[in-house]
Design a protein around this motif. Structure first.
Motif, PDB file in Angstrom:
ATOM      1  N   GLU A  13       0.839  -1.205   0.000  1.00  0.00           N
ATOM      2  CA  GLU A  13       0.000   0.000   0.000  1.00  0.00           C
ATOM      3  C   GLU A  13       0.868   1.247   0.000  1.00  0.00           C
ATOM      4  OE1 GLU A  13      -2.924   0.270   3.107  1.00  0.00           O
ATOM      5  OE2 GLU A  13      -3.681  -1.732   2.651  1.00  0.00           O
ATOM      6  N   PHE A  14       0.572   2.116  -0.960  1.00  0.00           N
ATOM      7  CA  PHE A  14       1.328   3.366  -1.052  1.00  0.00           C
ATOM      8  C   PHE A  14       0.554   4.495  -0.378  1.00  0.00           C
ATOM      9  CE2 PHE A  14       2.922   0.747  -4.445  1.00  0.00           C
ATOM     10  CZ  PHE A  14       4.286   0.956  -4.370  1.00  0.00           C
ATOM     11  N   HIS A  15       1.296   5.328   0.365  1.00  0.00           N
ATOM     12  CA  HIS A  15       0.624   6.383   1.130  1.00  0.00           C
ATOM     13  C   HIS A  15       1.027   7.788   0.714  1.00  0.00           C
ATOM     14  CE1 HIS A  15      -1.055   3.416   3.877  1.00  0.00           C
ATOM     15  NE2 HIS A  15       0.121   2.812   3.822  1.00  0.00           N
ATOM     16  N   ARG A  16       2.226   7.926   0.126  1.00  0.00           N
ATOM     17  CA  ARG A  16       2.642   9.285  -0.245  1.00  0.00           C
ATOM     18  C   ARG A  16       3.704   9.180  -1.340  1.00  0.00           C
ATOM     19  NH1 ARG A  16       7.564  11.568   1.002  1.00  0.00           N
ATOM     20  NH2 ARG A  16       7.510  13.488   2.155  1.00  0.00           N
ATOM     21  N   GLU A  63       8.067  -1.689   6.077  1.00  0.00           N
ATOM     22  CA  GLU A  63       7.568  -0.445   5.521  1.00  0.00           C
ATOM     23  C   GLU A  63       8.735   0.454   5.142  1.00  0.00           C
ATOM     24  OE1 GLU A  63       6.486  -1.387   8.765  1.00  0.00           O
ATOM     25  OE2 GLU A  63       8.238  -0.498   9.718  1.00  0.00           O
ATOM     26  N   GLU A  70       7.320   9.953   7.925  1.00  0.00           N
ATOM     27  CA  GLU A  70       6.029   9.747   7.251  1.00  0.00           C
ATOM     28  C   GLU A  70       6.043   8.441   6.482  1.00  0.00           C
ATOM     29  OE1 GLU A  70       4.406  12.795   4.692  1.00  0.00           O
ATOM     30  OE2 GLU A  70       5.170  14.347   6.042  1.00  0.00           O
ATOM     31  N   LEU A  71       4.946   7.689   6.617  1.00  0.00           N
ATOM     32  CA  LEU A  71       4.853   6.401   5.952  1.00  0.00           C
ATOM     33  C   LEU A  71       4.735   6.586   4.437  1.00  0.00           C
ATOM     34  CD1 LEU A  71       4.753   3.487   6.989  1.00  0.00           C
ATOM     35  CD2 LEU A  71       2.263   3.656   6.996  1.00  0.00           C
ATOM     36  N   VAL A  72       5.603   5.928   3.681  1.00  0.00           N
ATOM     37  CA  VAL A  72       5.545   5.996   2.211  1.00  0.00           C
ATOM     38  C   VAL A  72       4.782   4.799   1.670  1.00  0.00           C
ATOM     39  CG1 VAL A  72       6.889   5.957   0.077  1.00  0.00           C
ATOM     40  CG2 VAL A  72       7.685   7.284   2.034  1.00  0.00           C
ATOM     41  N   PHE A  73       5.174   3.596   2.102  1.00  0.00           N
ATOM     42  CA  PHE A  73       4.404   2.404   1.729  1.00  0.00           C
ATOM     43  C   PHE A  73       4.635   1.292   2.741  1.00  0.00           C
ATOM     44  CE2 PHE A  73       8.441   1.877  -0.580  1.00  0.00           C
ATOM     45  CZ  PHE A  73       8.773   0.543  -0.336  1.00  0.00           C
ATOM     46  N   THR A  74       3.705   0.346   2.728  1.00  0.00           N
ATOM     47  CA  THR A  74       3.836  -0.824   3.607  1.00  0.00           C
ATOM     48  C   THR A  74       3.783  -2.086   2.740  1.00  0.00           C
ATOM     49  OG1 THR A  74       1.442  -0.790   3.920  1.00  0.00           O
ATOM     50  CG2 THR A  74       2.777   0.230   5.648  1.00  0.00           C
TER      51      THR A  74
END
Lengths: 160, 79
Positions: free
Chosen positions: A97-100, A127, A133-137
């Motif tokens: 999952e991509f977040h940013r 991750e 900041e979360l980029v992806f998991t």
């Protein structure tokens, strides 16, 4: 200091890990990669003319994370020559999952953990963060280790 | 949880991991010979089964789970 080029077979422009911050062999690693505009994927000027276009390709973000995973076992059995030793093969990636987006100037911090290791099959999870900041998991990355000799036989024609 | 429920849950995992239709995943089927599941997928299935059923499948036990029925029985007795 650990030199990733002594462990992984990847080379420019595909060596996508810069430095190891912390590693527990066989269990986990934290590694970083700095993103710069001076990478081949930014060679097309049109692609970097807008902030959207400067987003680092997500497939390469995951490749970079997967290379960090390669260090977890690689540190004990370095394999800078892909034609010898054990080769790390990607079996599957699930629930990524991509977040940013990631832009030039960002420093990726990959956190990779071994979820399960059965014989020559390993499942990694973890991750990637930039500045906290979360980029992806990644929920699961299944990897198989196989002797290079077996793969060369299966591949038929050999590289000279 | 009945054996039937376990089989159903397991079939869902096998479908997701290996792309085998859930209704193909019946007790007498061998994971390797009938369902064409490789060792990589088998490990992934085991990990997901552990999460789903709250059971621990040790590495040495994994090789003994040849058929879907073996896995269902193992989960039923050890969960």
């Amino acid at each position: 200091m650990i030199d990733v080029a002594d462990i992984l077979p990847h080379r420019y422009p595909m060596l996508l890990v810069d430095r190891v911050l912390d590693i527990e062999p066989g269990r986990r690693v934290t590694a970083v990669k700095a993103i710069t505009r001076n990478e081949p994927w930014y060679a097309d000027a049109a692609a970097v003319s807008s902030s959207d276009g400067a987003a680092y390709p997500p497939a390469l973000l995951v490749e970079s994370w997967a290379q960090a995973a390669g260090l977890v076992f690689g540190i004990e059995q370095p394999n800078p020559d892909v034609l010898a030793g054990r080769v790390m093969l990607l079996g599957s990636l699930s629930d990524v999952e991509f977040h940013r987006p990631v832009l030039p100037g960002d420093v990726l911090e990959h956190r990779v953990r071994v979820a399960r290791a059965v014989g020559e099959t390993v499942i990694f999870e973890g991750e990637c963060v930039v500045g906290g900041e979360l980029v992806f998991t990644v929920s699961r990355m299944v990897v198989a280790y196989r002797p290079a000799g077996v793969l060369r036989e299966a591949g038929g024609e050999q590289r000279t | 949880m009945s054996n039937e429920d376990i089989q159903k849950g397991l079939a869902e995992i096998v479908e997701e991991v290996a792309g085998v239709a859930a209704n193909e995943v019946t007790e007498e089927k061998s994971f390797v010979d009938d369902l064409d599941i490789d060792s990589l997928s088998m490990v992934e299935i085991a990990v997901q089964a552990e999460d789903k059923f709250g059971v621990k499948i040790p590495d040495e036990q994994l090789a003994n789970l040849k058929t879907v029925g073996d896995a269902v029985n193992y989960i039923a007795t050890n969960k």
